[in-house]
Design a protein around this motif. Structure first.
Motif, PDB file in Angstrom:
ATOM      1  N   HIS A   1      -7.104  -2.197   9.035  1.00  0.00           N
ATOM      2  CA  HIS A   1      -7.723  -2.188   7.707  1.00  0.00           C
ATOM      3  C   HIS A   1      -8.983  -3.037   7.724  1.00  0.00           C
ATOM      4  CE1 HIS A   1      -7.943  -3.776   3.413  1.00  0.00           C
ATOM      5  NE2 HIS A   1      -8.376  -2.538   3.374  1.00  0.00           N
ATOM      6  N   GLY A   2      -9.963  -2.620   6.932  1.00  0.00           N
ATOM      7  CA  GLY A   2     -11.233  -3.340   6.898  1.00  0.00           C
ATOM      8  C   GLY A   2     -12.093  -2.882   8.057  1.00  0.00           C
ATOM      9  N   GLY A   3     -13.354  -3.230   7.986  1.00  0.00           N
ATOM     10  CA  GLY A   3     -14.249  -2.809   9.053  1.00  0.00           C
ATOM     11  C   GLY A   3     -14.032  -3.633  10.299  1.00  0.00           C
TER      12      GLY A   3
ATOM     13  N   ARG B   1       0.815  -1.215   0.000  1.00  0.00           N
ATOM     14  CA  ARG B   1       0.000   0.000   0.000  1.00  0.00           C
ATOM     15  C   ARG B   1       0.853   1.272   0.000  1.00  0.00           C
ATOM     16  NH1 ARG B   1      -3.557   0.051  -2.290  1.00  0.00           N
ATOM     17  NH2 ARG B   1      -4.187   2.007  -1.387  1.00  0.00           N
TER      18      ARG B   1
ATOM     19  N   LYS C   1     -15.248  -5.715  13.456  1.00  0.00           N
ATOM     20  CA  LYS C   1     -16.427  -6.584  13.527  1.00  0.00           C
ATOM     21  C   LYS C   1     -16.860  -6.711  14.986  1.00  0.00           C
ATOM     22  CE  LYS C   1     -16.577  -6.820   9.295  1.00  0.00           C
ATOM     23  NZ  LYS C   1     -15.548  -7.135   8.432  1.00  0.00           N
TER      24      LYS C   1
ATOM     25  N   ARG D   1     -22.735   3.952   0.958  1.00  0.00           N
ATOM     26  CA  ARG D   1     -23.508   3.684   2.172  1.00  0.00           C
ATOM     27  C   ARG D   1     -24.905   4.243   2.044  1.00  0.00           C
ATOM     28  NH1 ARG D   1     -19.867   0.954   4.529  1.00  0.00           N
ATOM     29  NH2 ARG D   1     -19.481   1.116   6.760  1.00  0.00           N
TER      30      ARG D   1
ATOM     31  N   TYR E   1     -16.099 -13.484   5.461  1.00  0.00           N
ATOM     32  CA  TYR E   1     -17.269 -12.822   6.042  1.00  0.00           C
ATOM     33  C   TYR E   1     -18.144 -13.861   6.722  1.00  0.00           C
ATOM     34  CZ  TYR E   1     -15.887  -9.097   2.900  1.00  0.00           C
ATOM     35  OH  TYR E   1     -15.168  -8.137   2.259  1.00  0.00           O
TER      36      TYR E   1
ATOM     37  N   HIS F   1     -16.203   7.727   2.704  1.00  0.00           N
ATOM     38  CA  HIS F   1     -16.712   6.796   3.707  1.00  0.00           C
ATOM     39  C   HIS F   1     -17.736   7.441   4.638  1.00  0.00           C
ATOM     40  CE1 HIS F   1     -17.015   3.692   6.781  1.00  0.00           C
ATOM     41  NE2 HIS F   1     -16.527   2.878   5.893  1.00  0.00           N
TER      42      HIS F   1
ATOM     43  N   SER G   1     -21.934  -1.898   5.309  1.00  0.00           N
ATOM     44  CA  SER G   1     -21.050  -2.958   4.806  1.00  0.00           C
ATOM     45  C   SER G   1     -21.205  -4.207   5.666  1.00  0.00           C
ATOM     46  CB  SER G   1     -19.599  -2.494   4.845  1.00  0.00           C
ATOM     47  OG  SER G   1     -19.235  -2.196   6.168  1.00  0.00           O
TER      48      SER G   1
ATOM     49  N   ARG H   1      -3.100  -4.583   9.256  1.00  0.00           N
ATOM     50  CA  ARG H   1      -2.523  -5.208   8.060  1.00  0.00           C
ATOM     51  C   ARG H   1      -1.382  -6.157   8.415  1.00  0.00           C
ATOM     52  NH1 ARG H   1      -3.875  -3.428   2.856  1.00  0.00           N
ATOM     53  NH2 ARG H   1      -5.111  -1.534   2.802  1.00  0.00           N
TER      54      ARG H   1
ATOM     55  N   TYR I   1     -18.032   3.029  12.192  1.00  0.00           N
ATOM     56  CA  TYR I   1     -18.918   1.874  12.193  1.00  0.00           C
ATOM     57  C   TYR I   1     -19.902   2.022  13.339  1.00  0.00           C
ATOM     58  CZ  TYR I   1     -14.965   0.797   9.335  1.00  0.00           C
ATOM     59  OH  TYR I   1     -13.994   0.896   8.365  1.00  0.00           O
TER      60      TYR I   1
ATOM     61  N   ARG J   1      -5.746  -9.977   5.802  1.00  0.00           N
ATOM     62  CA  ARG J   1      -6.757  -9.300   4.999  1.00  0.00           C
ATOM     63  C   ARG J   1      -7.852  -8.717   5.869  1.00  0.00           C
ATOM     64  NH1 ARG J   1      -5.654  -6.905   1.183  1.00  0.00           N
ATOM     65  NH2 ARG J   1      -7.531  -7.166  -0.005  1.00  0.00           N
ATOM     66  N   ASN J   2      -8.554  -9.619   6.575  1.00  0.00           N
ATOM     67  CA  ASN J   2      -9.650  -9.133   7.426  1.00  0.00           C
ATOM     68  C   ASN J   2     -10.092 -10.261   8.353  1.00  0.00           C
ATOM     69  OD1 ASN J   2     -11.116 -10.785   5.635  1.00  0.00           O
ATOM     70  ND2 ASN J   2     -12.928  -9.507   5.807  1.00  0.00           N
TER      71      ASN J   2
HETATM   72 FE1  DHE Z   1      -9.752  -1.861   1.791  1.00  0.00          FE
HETATM   73  C1  DHE Z   1     -12.481  -2.854   3.621  1.00  0.00           C
HETATM   74  C2  DHE Z   1      -9.627  -4.931   0.352  1.00  0.00           C
HETATM   75  C3  DHE Z   1      -7.196  -0.814  -0.176  1.00  0.00           C
HETATM   76  C4  DHE Z   1      -9.764   1.154   3.369  1.00  0.00           C
HETATM   77  N1  DHE Z   1     -10.863  -3.556   1.930  1.00  0.00           N
HETATM   78  C5  DHE Z   1     -11.898  -3.767   2.792  1.00  0.00           C
HETATM   79  C6  DHE Z   1     -12.321  -5.132   2.680  1.00  0.00           C
HETATM   80  C7  DHE Z   1     -11.514  -5.745   1.770  1.00  0.00           C
HETATM   81  C8  DHE Z   1     -10.595  -4.733   1.285  1.00  0.00           C
HETATM   82  C9  DHE Z   1     -11.554  -7.189   1.326  1.00  0.00           C
HETATM   83  C10 DHE Z   1     -13.461  -5.751   3.460  1.00  0.00           C
HETATM   84  C11 DHE Z   1     -12.904  -6.250   4.747  1.00  0.00           C
HETATM   85  C12 DHE Z   1     -13.837  -6.128   5.927  1.00  0.00           C
HETATM   86  O1  DHE Z   1     -14.397  -5.059   6.152  1.00  0.00           O
HETATM   87  O2  DHE Z   1     -13.978  -7.099   6.666  1.00  0.00           O
HETATM   88  N2  DHE Z   1      -8.639  -2.699   0.301  1.00  0.00           N
HETATM   89  C13 DHE Z   1      -8.788  -3.944  -0.156  1.00  0.00           C
HETATM   90  C14 DHE Z   1      -7.913  -4.169  -1.277  1.00  0.00           C
HETATM   91  O3  DHE Z   1      -7.782  -5.249  -1.915  1.00  0.00           O
HETATM   92  C15 DHE Z   1      -7.236  -2.902  -1.582  1.00  0.00           C
HETATM   93  C16 DHE Z   1      -7.771  -2.333  -2.903  1.00  0.00           C
HETATM   94  C17 DHE Z   1      -5.717  -3.065  -1.755  1.00  0.00           C
HETATM   95  C18 DHE Z   1      -4.987  -3.392  -0.486  1.00  0.00           C
HETATM   96  O4  DHE Z   1      -4.004  -2.738  -0.216  1.00  0.00           O
HETATM   97  O5  DHE Z   1      -5.389  -4.268   0.245  1.00  0.00           O
HETATM   98  C19 DHE Z   1      -7.689  -2.050  -0.409  1.00  0.00           C
HETATM   99  N3  DHE Z   1      -8.671  -0.149   1.625  1.00  0.00           N
HETATM  100  C20 DHE Z   1      -7.663   0.066   0.774  1.00  0.00           C
HETATM  101  C21 DHE Z   1      -7.085   1.375   0.943  1.00  0.00           C
HETATM  102  O6  DHE Z   1      -6.093   1.868   0.320  1.00  0.00           O
HETATM  103  C22 DHE Z   1      -7.907   2.082   1.916  1.00  0.00           C
HETATM  104  C23 DHE Z   1      -8.661   3.174   1.177  1.00  0.00           C
HETATM  105  C24 DHE Z   1      -7.083   2.729   3.043  1.00  0.00           C
HETATM  106  C25 DHE Z   1      -6.519   1.749   4.027  1.00  0.00           C
HETATM  107  O7  DHE Z   1      -6.956   1.803   5.181  1.00  0.00           O
HETATM  108  O8  DHE Z   1      -5.685   0.937   3.648  1.00  0.00           O
HETATM  109  C26 DHE Z   1      -8.844   0.977   2.372  1.00  0.00           C
HETATM  110  N4  DHE Z   1     -10.926  -1.003   3.197  1.00  0.00           N
HETATM  111  C27 DHE Z   1     -10.754   0.255   3.711  1.00  0.00           C
HETATM  112  C28 DHE Z   1     -11.808   0.515   4.680  1.00  0.00           C
HETATM  113  C29 DHE Z   1     -12.604  -0.637   4.737  1.00  0.00           C
HETATM  114  C30 DHE Z   1     -12.005  -1.576   3.815  1.00  0.00           C
HETATM  115  C31 DHE Z   1     -12.001   1.828   5.465  1.00  0.00           C
HETATM  116  C32 DHE Z   1     -13.857  -0.867   5.577  1.00  0.00           C
HETATM  117  C33 DHE Z   1     -15.026  -0.457   4.777  1.00  0.00           C
HETATM  118  C34 DHE Z   1     -16.328  -0.635   5.495  1.00  0.00           C
HETATM  119  O9  DHE Z   1     -17.086   0.324   5.504  1.00  0.00           O
HETATM  120  O10 DHE Z   1     -16.624  -1.692   6.041  1.00  0.00           O
END
Ligand code: DHE
Length: 497
Positions: free
Chosen positions: A169-171, A58, A173, A394, A262, A439, A496, A186, A483, A211-212
């Motif tokens: 990263h990700g929401g 990233r 839970k 949303r 999920y 967001h 989400s 991460r 959230y 990942r999550n």
């Molecule tokens: Fe995310 C959720 C994958 C880059 C911020 N992102 C998710 C989820 C996945 C995902 C699978 C759902 C997981 C969950 O909530 O359980 N994200 C990816 C990627 O594959 C991607 C494009 C590349 C990577 O580096 O992984 C990616 N994501 C980003 C960012 O660059 C963001 C903008 C900034 C950051 O924090 O890294 C970012 N991702 C988010 C956020 C959520 C998210 C804020 C939760 C969203 C929600 O409302 O639930």
């Protein structure tokens, strides 16, 4: 005559004597001298994050260079610009983006050794101790300084503010009753926090690059999906102790990374997307589960997916179909491809009722449009043009609008409100002109929408969701996601999963 300290002379000498180009071997030595104590032997992470290509994906090399030179504000990362020459910093950056000499491993023993219990749940109160509505709390991830804030969703006042692991990263839970919230970073750290007592309960490092995570609907299990090592890690939701790990290996023996995991509440199961093999997995947690994956053949690799409202179908990305694929979880069969332009971000898609029928809308990370699908026929109903590619969407059952950001490009300060019935852009807001707005999450009753401005001098802005008047602005350092406890545990329409 001014005396220059001896140590400084040596340091200056070191800088001046540094060669123009620093080899990878020399950079490796610099890593051991300057970085290893925080970032760990073999770059696997310690107090600081892992520094491997997998975990740095990233961060662009220029940003890594700037962080080494200037340090990272509001973190433990010091500035090395006064100790290392430009050539040395360049060499280090190249070194960090090299794959590890031996593939990194993270065993069950490593997981167990990282496990820390931080509070005794049995000794804590079992009812909320903060006086706010426990179902209308907001968990806000302040990504810019790696903090989490807990907000009272009625008064928008802060109840707690604490440091998180690096790069959540990700929401987050939640446990089914909304008492516990689970975070994933991460670099593999999983934490559980008690929202009734506003205290951290436990943490564990479940992987090197995560990942999550998902929490089972009975609140017993946490399942973590990892890129590195490619596996699932099952934890006891009470204290994050390790139950077992499940290697992400396809039926033909091919090793994969996990794209996402999920929970599917009506199915009492976890659903898993695999990144490098054409399989989706379902792991039942009903009764006394053995967590043996049920393998579902996919038409293509799955990067991410959404569910239909009844959790029968997966809407998953498909690179081959240039869009999406639909998988029937009951029959285990791929139903159809949905050709969608650009790169739809199906994981961020949401559904709502239009007239009497369910529709699903997804943002697109490479094109300025929102695709709206009919969930009965899988046909594309409309492409709604936006001012640029977007990341998140949303809505709320009580809101006539779907809010979507313009995350990429020169118009990333704009947020569109799409009329859920006409499918037209009804309003475009620019909360802080020139700064990335992204967001949104609604209060549990849908009266207010909370929006982030992703900037060091950013903010969380509270809007009246009907009048669109700004109600409150709370300065924050890049508040990434927020959230609402009630919306999350109800798996409410418009949020989400
Ligand atoms: Fe995310 C959720 C994958 C880059 C911020 N992102 C998710 C989820 C996945 C995902 C699978 C759902 C997981 C969950 O909530 O359980 N994200 C990816 C990627 O594959 C991607 C494009 C590349 C990577 O580096 O992984 C990616 N994501 C980003 C960012 O660059 C963001 C903008 C900034 C950051 O924090 O890294 C970012 N991702 C988010 C956020 C959520 C998210 C804020 C939760 C969203 C929600 O409302 O639930």
């Amino acid at each position: 005559m001014r005396l220059i300290p001896f140590a400084l002379l040596i340091l200056c000498g070191a800088v001046q004597a540094a060669p123009e180009v620093v080899s990878l071997d020399q950079a490796g030595v610099l890593y051991e001298q300057h970085c290893q104590s925080c970032h760990g032997v073999n770059r696997l992470g310690g107090a600081g994050p892992a520094l491997l290509p997998e975990s740095l994906s990233r961060i662009k090399p220029d940003e890594a260079r700037a962080v080494i030179h200037n340090g990272r504000p509001a973190s433990q990362m010091a500035a090395f610009g006064d100790r290392l020459s430009s050539a040395q910093i360049d060499g280090l950056v190249s070194y960090l983006y090299q794959p590890a000499a031996t593939p990194p491993t993270w065993s069950d023993d490593d997981i167990r050794a990282s496990h820390r219990i931080l509070a005794d749940v049995a000794a804590l109160q079992s009812t909320p101790q903060h006086g706010a509505d426990p179902l209308n709390l907001f968990v806000v991830v302040e990504a810019g300084n790696h903090h989490v804030r807990i907000l009272d969703g009625d008064r928008f006042e802060e109840l707690a503010n604490f440091q998180s692991h690096f790069a959540l990263h990700g929401g987050p839970k939640f446990s089914p009753d909304g008492r516990f919230v689970y975070f994933a970073s991460r670099d593999g750290w999983i934490s559980v926090y008690d929202l009734h007592n506003l205290t951290m309960i436990a943490e564990v490092r479940a992987g090197l690059n995560t990942r999550n995570l998902a929490v089972s609907n009975d609140g017993r299990w946490v399942l973590v999906g990892n890129y590195l090592p490619g596996n699932l890690v099952l934890l006891d939701a009470r204290d994050l102790s390790l139950v077992k790990h499940i290697p992400a290996v396809a039926a033909d023996g091919t090793q994969s990374r996990v794209s996402a995991v999920y929970t599917a509440p009506p199915r009492d199961s976890f659903v898993v997307a695999l990144k490098d093999v054409k399989e989706a997995w379902e792991l039942s947690y009903a009764g006394e589960p053995d967590f043996q994956p049920r393998r579902i053949e996919a038409a293509d690799f799955l990067d991410d997916f959404s569910f239909t409202p009844d959790y029968r179908y997966l809407l998953a990305t498909s690179r081959k179909a240039l869009g999406g694929q639909v998988i029937d979880l009951d029959t285990g069969k791929a139903v159809t491809d949905i050709p969608l332009p650009g790169m739809p971000h199906l994981g961020s898609g949401i559904y709502w009722k239009r007239g009497g029928d369910w529709v699903f809308a997804t943002p697109n990370v490479s094109k300025g449009l929102i695709s709206v699908l009919d969930l009965q026929s899988w046909k594309l109903i409309k492409e709604i043009p936006t001012e640029g590619p977007g990341f998140f969407m949303r809505s709320h059952l009580n809101s006539p609008y779907a809010w979507t950001d313009v995350f990429f490009g020169p118009n990333n300060d704009a947020v569109h409100l799409i009329d859920k019935q006409t499918l037209e852009v009804a309003h475009t807001l620019r909360p802080m002109p020139g700064k990335n707005a992204a967001h949104v999450e609604f209060t549990n009753d849908g009266r207010y929408a909370l929006l982030s401005v992703w900037d060091t001098d950013g903010a969380l802005i509270v809007y009246d969701a009907k009048t669109l008047e700004e109600v409150k602005r709370i300065p924050m350092n890049t508040p990434s996601g927020k959230y609402n406890v009630g919306n999350k545990i109800e798996f409410a329409e418009g949020t989400s999963h």
